[in-house]
Write a protein that holds these residues in place. Structure first.
Motif, short mmCIF file in Angstrom:
data_model
loop_
_atom_site.label_atom_id
_atom_site.label_comp_id
_atom_site.label_asym_id
_atom_site.label_seq_id
_atom_site.Cartn_x
_atom_site.Cartn_y
_atom_site.Cartn_z
N MET A 222 0.84 -1.27 -0.02
CA MET A 222 0.08 -0.01 -0.15
C MET A 222 0.89 1.41 0.09
O MET A 222 0.52 2.23 -0.72
CB MET A 222 -0.88 -0.06 1.16
N ALA A 223 1.81 1.30 0.74
CA ALA A 223 2.81 2.38 0.80
C ALA A 223 3.56 2.53 -0.45
O ALA A 223 3.62 3.71 -0.94
CB ALA A 223 3.81 2.25 1.78
N ASP A 246 -6.66 3.50 -5.99
CA ASP A 246 -7.32 2.20 -6.05
C ASP A 246 -6.79 1.20 -5.87
O ASP A 246 -7.37 -0.11 -4.90
CB ASP A 246 -8.27 2.20 -7.31
N GLY A 247 -5.35 0.95 -6.33
CA GLY A 247 -4.72 -0.11 -6.05
C GLY A 247 -4.33 -0.56 -4.57
O GLY A 247 -4.05 -1.60 -4.13
N ALA A 248 -4.00 0.63 -3.92
CA ALA A 248 -3.75 0.62 -2.48
C ALA A 248 -5.03 -0.14 -1.73
O ALA A 248 -4.97 -1.09 -0.67
CB ALA A 248 -3.49 1.85 -1.74
N ALA A 251 -5.44 -3.85 -2.39
CA ALA A 251 -4.48 -4.71 -1.53
C ALA A 251 -5.00 -4.76 -0.32
O ALA A 251 -5.05 -6.15 0.32
CB ALA A 251 -3.07 -3.86 -1.60
N LEU A 252 -5.63 -3.71 0.51
CA LEU A 252 -5.98 -4.32 1.86
C LEU A 252 -7.47 -4.91 1.88
O LEU A 252 -7.71 -5.71 2.70
CB LEU A 252 -6.36 -2.96 2.35
N ARG A 253 -8.30 -4.78 0.52
CA ARG A 253 -9.42 -5.48 0.79
C ARG A 253 -9.20 -6.85 0.30
O ARG A 253 -9.77 -7.73 1.15
CB ARG A 253 -10.21 -4.84 -0.50
N VAL A 357 -12.26 1.16 3.28
CA VAL A 357 -11.47 -0.19 3.56
C VAL A 357 -10.47 0.16 4.65
O VAL A 357 -10.42 -0.68 5.76
CB VAL A 357 -10.63 -0.51 2.39
N VAL A 358 -9.88 1.18 4.86
CA VAL A 358 -9.06 1.54 6.08
C VAL A 358 -9.81 1.58 7.12
O VAL A 358 -9.44 1.03 8.21
CB VAL A 358 -8.27 2.85 5.86
N ASP A 359 -11.12 2.16 7.14
CA ASP A 359 -12.01 2.26 8.24
C ASP A 359 -12.54 0.83 8.85
O ASP A 359 -12.66 0.58 10.15
CB ASP A 359 -13.00 3.25 8.10
N ARG A 360 -12.92 0.11 7.75
CA ARG A 360 -13.19 -1.16 8.11
C ARG A 360 -12.19 -2.06 8.91
O ARG A 360 -12.53 -2.96 9.69
CB ARG A 360 -13.81 -2.01 7.00
#
Length: 429
Positions: A222-223, A246-248, A251-253, A357-360
């Motif tokens: 992500m970084a 969107d790519g970041a 990756a987390l999703r 996504v980060v919040d979840r």
């Protein structure tokens, strides 16, 4: 340990007795390694010569990293990075123009880490390993972990072009592990093996370490994505910045099943090994803090908090301007009238999607911490679940302005109320 003492009499990088040393450490847990073995390892570190690496399969840098990681407690350096042996893992790197390689590194490491976890669970169940014997899980729990593990590695596994998974039946785990092992370079296989240095002998610590290492792999990717998004946005390419943002998020999703896997951890096992992890905390993840700073520059109060106290190199990069937030650059371009409305909307949709996504992820992290820690304090100057509850409300992005469709394309302020319908394709995480 006789093998290590023999090696000290004629030290060569290529002949270091890794297998024996690992066996000795894992037999008791890193917190209880005998003083004599630690002294011999420290002696080995002092005698390590860079000049002996030429022509060997393993370079001295890897051996030095291994010894530094093993000796972290002796040196008073035990923290999250040494607990997870991050120096030994081939994590994705943040380099402009090399995102393809960053994705490949992420995918190769992700499948290697998760497949190694699946292998361990199977071997523990059939009795073919004596590693970490305390609190062995029952067959039903192992089956559940195998299913979740195959779900977690599926996206990376597919991108690498490995044989079709065909589902998540636990009976297929053997085939998946064999497929990954057959394609794993020897150097990566060794790195993954060396990175398993549990502090205790409780079974579930193996899973705990592998899941946290997998998440470090995700945040490193992500970084890289966000670093590139900031770079292209700085040069004025809003469209590409949206794609990399969107790519970041993707990756987390993709990694969301990892928390489901972590949720199968047995409380008794966690309680046993956690007593030896004080000093190491997720708050110390430099990759996670880098992602946070690449989204937007942290507010002064946040930057002065214990979160960034634990990652001084990230804080310094923010202060000296070498780590700049995506939102900061975007607002600058908006104010200068340099954003085409259609491209601005795409970037804001991407930022919104990443924020969701980060919040979840934060919410799930907090829920798991509450489940396993309750009201107990965390480590590394945090307050455990209470700390996570506070920080999960920190905005990933402030609500950005929206490039207007009106003539002239000037910015207007978006309502603070989130849209009733999430942008298409971003409703799931």
């Amino acid at each position: 340990m006789d093998d290590l003492k023999a090696w000290l009499s004629q030290p060569e990088v290529a002949t270091f007795p890794f297998a024996g040393v690992l066996a000795e450490i894992r037999a008791v847990g890193k917190h209880a390694v005998p003083v004599e073995l630690l002294s011999d390892l420290d002696n080995a570190r002092q005698r390590l010569s860079v000049g002996r690496t030429e022509g060997t399969d393993l370079n001295s840098e890897q051996l030095a990293a291994f010894l530094d990681t093993v000796l972290d407690r002796r040196d008073g350096r035990f923290d999250a990075a040494t607990y997870l042996a991050l120096r030994l893992l081939p994590l994705p790197e943040t380099r402009d123009g090399e995102l393809g390689e960053a994705w490949r590194r992420h995918d190769r490491l992700m499948v290697a880490l998760v497949a190694d976890l699946l292998r361990f669970e199977q071997e523990a169940m059939d009795g073919s390993t004596g590693l970490l014997p305390r609190h062995r899980p029952g067959p039903a729990l192992v089956d559940r972990r195998l299913r979740l593990g195959m779900r977690a590695l599926a996206p990376a596994y597919t991108r690498l072009g490995l044989p079709v998974l065909g589902g998540t039946d636990p009976a297929d785990a053997d085939r998946v592990c064999a497929s990954v092992a057959a394609r794993m370079p020897a150097a990566q296989r060794l790195a993954v093996d060396l990175s398993m240095l549990p502090v205790d002998i409780s079974h579930d610590e193996f899973m705990f370490i592998r899941v946290l290492q997998a998440y470090e792999t995700v945040f490193a990717l992500m970084a890289a994505q966000l670093h590139t998004a900031v770079s292209v946005l700085t040069m004025g390419n809003v469209r590409l910045a949206a794609i990399f943002t969107d790519g970041a998020a993707s990756a987390l999703r993709d990694a969301s099943p990892l928390f489901s896997l972590m949720a199968t951890m047995q409380p008794c096992s966690f309680a046993a090994f956690r007593t030896h992890t004080h000093g190491a905390s997720a708050i110390q993840s430099a990759a996670a803090k880098t992602v946070e700073a690449l989204c937007r520059t942290p507010d002064p109060q946040r930057l002065a908090s214990c979160a960034f106290d634990q990652v001084p190199q990230v804080r310094q990069a923010i202060l000296d301007g070498s780590l700049v937030g995506l939102e900061d650059v975007y607002q600058h371009h908006l104010a200068a009238g340099k954003v085409q409305p259609r491209h601005g909307r795409k970037l804001e949709e991407a930022m919104y999607g990443l924020g969701v996504v980060v919040d979840r992820w934060r919410t799930t992290h907090h829920r798991l911490a509450t489940r396993f820690l309750g009201n107990e304090p965390g480590t590394a100057a945090s307050q455990g679940a209470a700390y996570l509850d506070r920080v999960r409300t920190i905005p990933v992005f402030h609500r950005p302005a929206v490039a207007s469709d009106t003539p002239g394309g000037g910015p207007r302020t978006r309502s603070a109320r989130p849209p009733a319908v999430m942008p298409a394709g971003r409703a799931r995480s």
